[in-house]
Scaffold this motif. Structure first.
Motif, mmCIF file in Angstrom:
data_model
loop_
_atom_site.group_PDB
_atom_site.id
_atom_site.type_symbol
_atom_site.label_atom_id
_atom_site.label_comp_id
_atom_site.label_asym_id
_atom_site.label_seq_id
_atom_site.Cartn_x
_atom_site.Cartn_y
_atom_site.Cartn_z
ATOM 1 N N GLY A 70 1.017 -1.135 -0.083
ATOM 2 C CA GLY A 70 0.107 0.007 -0.044
ATOM 3 C C GLY A 70 0.898 1.143 -0.042
ATOM 4 N N GLN A 71 2.082 1.019 -0.055
ATOM 5 C CA GLN A 71 3.028 2.429 0.017
ATOM 6 C C GLN A 71 3.573 2.676 -1.261
ATOM 7 O OE1 GLN A 71 3.421 3.986 3.111
ATOM 8 N NE2 GLN A 71 1.959 2.331 3.587
ATOM 9 N N GLY A 94 -4.504 -11.104 2.793
ATOM 10 C CA GLY A 94 -5.807 -10.439 1.937
ATOM 11 C C GLY A 94 -5.375 -9.482 1.266
ATOM 12 N N SER A 95 -4.342 -8.966 1.187
ATOM 13 C CA SER A 95 -3.939 -7.586 0.345
ATOM 14 C C SER A 95 -3.646 -8.077 -0.899
ATOM 15 C CB SER A 95 -2.545 -6.944 0.704
ATOM 16 O OG SER A 95 -2.932 -6.315 2.238
ATOM 17 N N THR A 96 -4.111 -7.466 -2.086
ATOM 18 C CA THR A 96 -4.184 -8.210 -3.101
ATOM 19 C C THR A 96 -4.164 -7.278 -4.381
ATOM 20 O OG1 THR A 96 -4.573 -10.066 -4.775
ATOM 21 C CG2 THR A 96 -6.389 -8.930 -3.611
ATOM 22 N N TYR A 98 -5.465 -3.407 -4.321
ATOM 23 C CA TYR A 98 -4.666 -2.136 -5.214
ATOM 24 C C TYR A 98 -4.760 -2.507 -6.639
ATOM 25 C CZ TYR A 98 -2.893 -1.836 -0.505
ATOM 26 O OH TYR A 98 -2.783 -1.599 1.079
ATOM 27 N N LEU A 99 -5.231 -1.348 -7.394
ATOM 28 C CA LEU A 99 -5.365 -1.461 -8.696
ATOM 29 C C LEU A 99 -4.010 -1.897 -9.578
ATOM 30 C CD1 LEU A 99 -8.039 1.248 -9.709
ATOM 31 C CD2 LEU A 99 -8.372 -1.512 -9.106
ATOM 32 N N GLU A 100 -3.973 -2.666 -10.575
ATOM 33 C CA GLU A 100 -2.833 -2.807 -11.450
ATOM 34 C C GLU A 100 -2.411 -1.597 -11.912
ATOM 35 O OE1 GLU A 100 -2.189 -6.366 -13.637
ATOM 36 O OE2 GLU A 100 -3.934 -7.282 -12.527
#
Length: 457
Positions: free
Chosen positions: A239-240, A333-335, A410-412
């Motif tokens: 997320g960074q 679960g971050s993907t 997080y969007l590609e």
């Protein structure tokens, strides 16, 4: 939706995934976007009184909706029929613009003086940027506020497609990355299955445990498709970081991970995959790949092809799935994900009715319809996840069901004016690194330099 239709819908969904879902993973160029001129306040003022009177009176309304691949994508017709059944005065008229260059064709249609679309489907972020820059989409902020929509239910993707403080689409479909695995391979090796909370170190160790380099009986612990998403974007899960950063030193440990696995025959060689054109589905269905990093769209393809006999069930029929691996300290679960959205056109003279349809499709009712056709809606709750996990052919283990829940998406390809040029640079040097033409350090240094020039403009 009636459950007896599920097997038919899944087969159609498989075709849709092959044509459009998997294609969405190809990172396309993104056209420059200019600041939108229409504000939410102006939008409110433009709402006509006759339109409100028409809806209140219950007079017949026809909404024209732009889509692609109508005949092989089951959820278009399913959404239309369910909405019309609960909104008796509304008819949804679909126009199929085809999947090839859909967003380019749509931009041309909306730029013409004769366009009469009320609702349009947004296939990708680059195309979305083009439509926003041309002022062809209506800002939805005031509509969202009036409807009391909680945008947090979409996992934060709304922030990644907000343009100059305004949102011009609502997501209704979400494809996110998971790890598919072959249970028979793990059983044969006497190794415990992957879990929903694996660090990259644990994932690497697990892949190495089940690898067998015996000639003629080779088993690969994991598999990476040739998209750069499969390697580079491990680095954005904290997320960074994002592909827009301009400094890509954070890619290094993931290139080291994958190239190290190549050296030890834990995964197939990138150069060989590129030369042979081996598709990820063929790799996994062949029964010699223990784990596969891939998008959720592969679920419907896998189920349908096993049921039809196209895939040999003895090789890949005993499968499961878990959440994506993550760096130490990052939430499980971050993907990565891609979204498909709906927007209201700025030329529509039925904006309130059009937004009602957009809101319904993107909300809980539309999500149930999407789930019952074997597809993943952007809005995922326990009921929707239960529909998907109860589909015939979906794994029955608790870990696979739990993998449907996402903590951070997080969007590609997030929205940016210069993302097309950035994509090209990252693609170029990714290929050079993976083909061993340059070192990891050299490739990343080149990315930093070239993208830095773009960001400095």
């Amino acid at each position: 939706m009636k459950r007896k239709l599920l097997s038919i819908l899944l087969t159609a969904s498989m075709l849709a995934a092959m044509v459009s879902g998997c294609g969405s993973k190809q990172e396309e160029g993104q056209a420059p976007a200019e600041e939108a001129q229409t504000t939410a306040a102006e939008t409110q003022e433009e709402t006509t009184e006759p339109e409100a009177q028409t809806e209140a009176s219950g007079e017949a309304i026809t909404l024209k909706w732009a889509i692609w691949d109508k005949d092989i994508t089951p959820y278009w017709q399913a959404l239309k029929e369910e909405y019309e059944a609960t909104h008796e005065n509304v008819t949804i008229e679909m126009t199929d613009l085809g999947s090839t260059d859909y967003m380019t064709v749509l931009a041309t249609e909306l730029s013409g003086s004769g366009s009469d679309f009320d609702v349009v489907t947004i296939k990708d972020v680059p195309g979305y940027a083009t439509l926003v820059s041309k002022n062809t989409l209506e800002p939805l902020d005031s509509y969202i506020a009036d409807a009391g929509i909680d945008l947090s239910q979409y996992g934060g993707v709304d922030k990644q497609v907000t343009v100059n403080g305004s949102l011009y689409e609502l997501p209704f479909r979400n494809d996110f990355w998971v790890v598919f695995y072959n249970k028979d391979i793990f059983d044969a090796a006497g190794v415990a299955y992957p879990t929903n909370d694996m660090t990259f170190e644990e994932y690497d160790a697990l892949a190495r445990q089940v690898t067998d380099t015996t000639y003629g009986a080779q088993v690969y612990g994991t598999h990476y498709h040739t998209w750069r998403s499969a390697v580079q974007l491990f680095g954005v899960l904290d997320g960074q970081h994002s592909i827009l950063d301009g400094n890509y030193d954070f890619f290094k440990p993931y290139y080291e991970l994958v190239l190290g696995q190549e050296d030890d025959q834990v995964c197939r060689n990138y150069a060989d995959l590129s030369a042979e054109g081996l598709h990820y589905s063929a790799a996994f269905s062949g029964g010699d790949v223990a784990m596969l990093n891939m998008g959720s769209w592969f679920i419907s393809t896998l189920i349908a092809n096993i049921q039809s006999g196209e895939y040999d069930a003895s090789l890949c029929g005993n499968w499961g799935m878990v959440k994506y691996p993550h760096a130490e300290g990052v939430e499980a679960g971050s993907t990565l994900g891609t979204i498909t959205g709906l927007a209201v056109t700025s030329v529509s003279d039925q904006k309130d009715a059009a937004f009602d349809f957009v809101e319904w499709v993107s909300g809980e009712e539309g999500a149930k319809v999407m789930a019952e056709t074997g597809n993943f809606p952007a809005l995922m709750n326990d009921e929707v996840a239960g529909i998907i996990s109860s589909l015939e052919g979906f794994p029955t283990d608790a870990e696979s069901k739990e993998a449907l829940s996402v903590s951070n998406l997080y969007l590609e390809v997030p929205y940016a004016e210069n993302v097309s040029a950035i994509n090209d640079i990252l693609d170029t040097y990714h290929k050079s690194i993976m083909n061993r033409e340059i070192s990891i350090d050299e490739g990343i240094a080149a990315m930093n330099e070239e993208v830095g020039k773009i960001k400095a403009q």
